[in-house]
Design a protein around this motif. Structure first.
Motif, PDB file in Angstrom:
ATOM      1  N   UNK A   1       0.834  -1.209   0.000  1.00 58.44           N
ATOM      2  CA  UNK A   1       0.000   0.000   0.000  1.00 58.44           C
ATOM      3  C   UNK A   1       0.868   1.259   0.000  1.00 58.44           C
ATOM      4  N   UNK A   2       1.958   1.247   0.753  1.00 55.28           N
ATOM      5  CA  UNK A   2       2.872   2.395   0.768  1.00 55.28           C
ATOM      6  C   UNK A   2       3.489   2.587  -0.613  1.00 55.28           C
ATOM      7  N   UNK A   3       3.856   1.488  -1.267  1.00 52.12           N
ATOM      8  CA  UNK A   3       4.426   1.584  -2.609  1.00 52.12           C
ATOM      9  C   UNK A   3       3.423   2.200  -3.580  1.00 52.12           C
ATOM     10  N   UNK A   4       2.190   1.749  -3.511  1.00 53.88           N
ATOM     11  CA  UNK A   4       1.165   2.290  -4.408  1.00 53.88           C
ATOM     12  C   UNK A   4       0.908   3.768  -4.114  1.00 53.88           C
ATOM     13  N   UNK A   5       0.873   4.145  -2.832  1.00 56.99           N
ATOM     14  CA  UNK A   5       0.656   5.548  -2.466  1.00 56.99           C
ATOM     15  C   UNK A   5       1.801   6.432  -2.951  1.00 56.99           C
ATOM     16  N   UNK A   6       3.030   5.929  -2.845  1.00 63.60           N
ATOM     17  CA  UNK A   6       4.188   6.707  -3.303  1.00 63.60           C
ATOM     18  C   UNK A   6       4.141   6.908  -4.813  1.00 63.60           C
ATOM     19  N   UNK A   7       3.761   5.879  -5.552  1.00 65.90           N
ATOM     20  CA  UNK A   7       3.647   6.025  -7.003  1.00 65.90           C
ATOM     21  C   UNK A   7       2.571   7.036  -7.366  1.00 65.90           C
ATOM     22  N   UNK A   8       1.450   6.996  -6.661  1.00 64.04           N
ATOM     23  CA  UNK A   8       0.375   7.956  -6.916  1.00 64.04           C
ATOM     24  C   UNK A   8       0.838   9.378  -6.597  1.00 64.04           C
ATOM     25  N   UNK A   9       1.553   9.551  -5.494  1.00 65.35           N
ATOM     26  CA  UNK A   9       2.041  10.880  -5.113  1.00 65.35           C
ATOM     27  C   UNK A   9       3.019  11.418  -6.156  1.00 65.35           C
ATOM     28  N   UNK A  10       3.905  10.574  -6.642  1.00 79.18           N
ATOM     29  CA  UNK A  10       4.863  11.028  -7.654  1.00 79.18           C
ATOM     30  C   UNK A  10       4.158  11.416  -8.948  1.00 79.18           C
ATOM     31  N   UNK A  11       3.120  10.678  -9.326  1.00 81.00           N
ATOM     32  CA  UNK A  11       2.354  11.045 -10.522  1.00 81.00           C
ATOM     33  C   UNK A  11       1.641  12.378 -10.318  1.00 81.00           C
ATOM     34  N   UNK A  12       1.089  12.595  -9.126  1.00 84.12           N
ATOM     35  CA  UNK A  12       0.396  13.851  -8.844  1.00 84.12           C
ATOM     36  C   UNK A  12       1.375  15.026  -8.848  1.00 84.12           C
TER      37      UNK A  12
ATOM     38  N   UNK B   1       3.181  21.710  -6.481  1.00 83.20           N
ATOM     39  CA  UNK B   1       4.094  20.896  -5.676  1.00 83.20           C
ATOM     40  C   UNK B   1       5.229  21.733  -5.121  1.00 83.20           C
ATOM     41  N   UNK B   2       5.778  22.636  -5.945  1.00 83.01           N
ATOM     42  CA  UNK B   2       6.877  23.489  -5.481  1.00 83.01           C
ATOM     43  C   UNK B   2       6.385  24.410  -4.366  1.00 83.01           C
ATOM     44  N   UNK B   3       5.204  24.992  -4.530  1.00 85.59           N
ATOM     45  CA  UNK B   3       4.661  25.878  -3.501  1.00 85.59           C
ATOM     46  C   UNK B   3       4.390  25.105  -2.212  1.00 85.59           C
ATOM     47  N   UNK B   4       3.822  23.905  -2.321  1.00 84.61           N
ATOM     48  CA  UNK B   4       3.520  23.105  -1.130  1.00 84.61           C
ATOM     49  C   UNK B   4       4.796  22.701  -0.397  1.00 84.61           C
ATOM     50  N   UNK B   5       5.795  22.247  -1.127  1.00 87.57           N
ATOM     51  CA  UNK B   5       7.054  21.838  -0.496  1.00 87.57           C
ATOM     52  C   UNK B   5       7.758  23.049   0.118  1.00 87.57           C
ATOM     53  N   UNK B   6       7.733  24.187  -0.582  1.00 90.01           N
ATOM     54  CA  UNK B   6       8.340  25.407  -0.033  1.00 90.01           C
ATOM     55  C   UNK B   6       7.653  25.875   1.231  1.00 90.01           C
ATOM     56  N   UNK B   7       6.328  25.827   1.242  1.00 90.41           N
ATOM     57  CA  UNK B   7       5.583  26.232   2.435  1.00 90.41           C
ATOM     58  C   UNK B   7       5.889  25.308   3.606  1.00 90.41           C
ATOM     59  N   UNK B   8       5.908  24.011   3.350  1.00 92.52           N
ATOM     60  CA  UNK B   8       6.246  23.068   4.419  1.00 92.52           C
ATOM     61  C   UNK B   8       7.663  23.289   4.933  1.00 92.52           C
ATOM     62  N   UNK B   9       8.600  23.517   4.024  1.00 89.55           N
ATOM     63  CA  UNK B   9       9.983  23.765   4.442  1.00 89.55           C
ATOM     64  C   UNK B   9      10.101  25.018   5.290  1.00 89.55           C
ATOM     65  N   UNK B  10       9.424  26.080   4.880  1.00 91.53           N
ATOM     66  CA  UNK B  10       9.449  27.327   5.646  1.00 91.53           C
ATOM     67  C   UNK B  10       8.821  27.133   7.020  1.00 91.53           C
ATOM     68  N   UNK B  11       7.687  26.451   7.081  1.00 86.47           N
ATOM     69  CA  UNK B  11       7.017  26.222   8.359  1.00 86.47           C
ATOM     70  C   UNK B  11       7.866  25.367   9.295  1.00 86.47           C
ATOM     71  N   UNK B  12       8.475  24.342   8.771  1.00 84.73           N
ATOM     72  CA  UNK B  12       9.327  23.477   9.612  1.00 84.73           C
ATOM     73  C   UNK B  12      10.541  24.252  10.100  1.00 84.73           C
ATOM     74  N   UNK B  13      11.139  25.068   9.217  1.00 88.43           N
ATOM     75  CA  UNK B  13      12.291  25.877   9.617  1.00 88.43           C
ATOM     76  C   UNK B  13      11.940  26.884  10.697  1.00 88.43           C
ATOM     77  N   UNK B  14      10.807  27.580  10.547  1.00 83.56           N
ATOM     78  CA  UNK B  14      10.388  28.541  11.562  1.00 83.56           C
ATOM     79  C   UNK B  14      10.079  27.856  12.888  1.00 83.56           C
TER      80      UNK B  14
END
Length: 146
Positions: free
Chosen positions: A73-84, A92-105
């Motif tokens: 199930x994890x393998x299938x979810x990872x493949x779906x996430x990569x396709x999305x 994706x860039x905005x989401x990853x950047x926002x998460x990175x900024x929030x974690x850093x703060x």
């Protein structure tokens, strides 16, 4: 060791050729046994398929033994996430950047809080440290007994 490599190959590639081949061998052996007992080849093939039951269900049960279902199930979810992510790279860039900024703060704020409150401060002579309280007149009267 061979079983481990087979499981890893299935996890990484999603192939179950060995399983399909092994199930076909068992079906063919059952068919050959039925033909030796006097059935015609067509009847023996149909009877061996009936004896095997639901092949897809049997394959799923065998996969559950070879591989933990949650890992598949994890393998299938990872493949779906990569396709999305590949489908909408801007989001994706905005989401990853926002998460990175929030974690850093969050890390920076916790480091400051930890340095100020959780760790003891350095003092030249810690035995001479005292705590000074400021009490109101009302608190002084209460401590003095009225």
């Amino acid at each position: 060791m061979r079983v481990l490599f087979r499981r890893l190959r299935y996890v990484l590639l999603g192939r179950d050729d060995d399983l399909r081949e092994e199930m076909e061998v068992h079906r063919a052996m059952r068919q050959a046994q039925l033909e030796q007992d006097g059935m015609s080849p067509a009847e023996a093939a149909a009877a061996s398929c009936r004896a095997m039951g639901n092949v897809a269900l049997a394959r799923e049960d065998a996969r559950a033994i070879w591989l933990w279902p949650w890992l598949d199930s994890v393998r299938q979810d990872a493949r779906y996430a990569l396709r999305a992510i590949a489908r909408q790279p801007g989001f994706s860039v905005i989401a990853v950047g926002t998460l990175g900024l929030a974690i850093g703060l969050n890390t920076a704020v916790f480091d400051i809080y930890s340095a100020l409150t959780l760790r003891p401060w350095r003092a030249a002579d810690p035995q001479r440290l005292v705590t000074i309280y400021s009490l109101s007149d009302r608190d002084l009267r209460a401590r003095a007994g009225g």
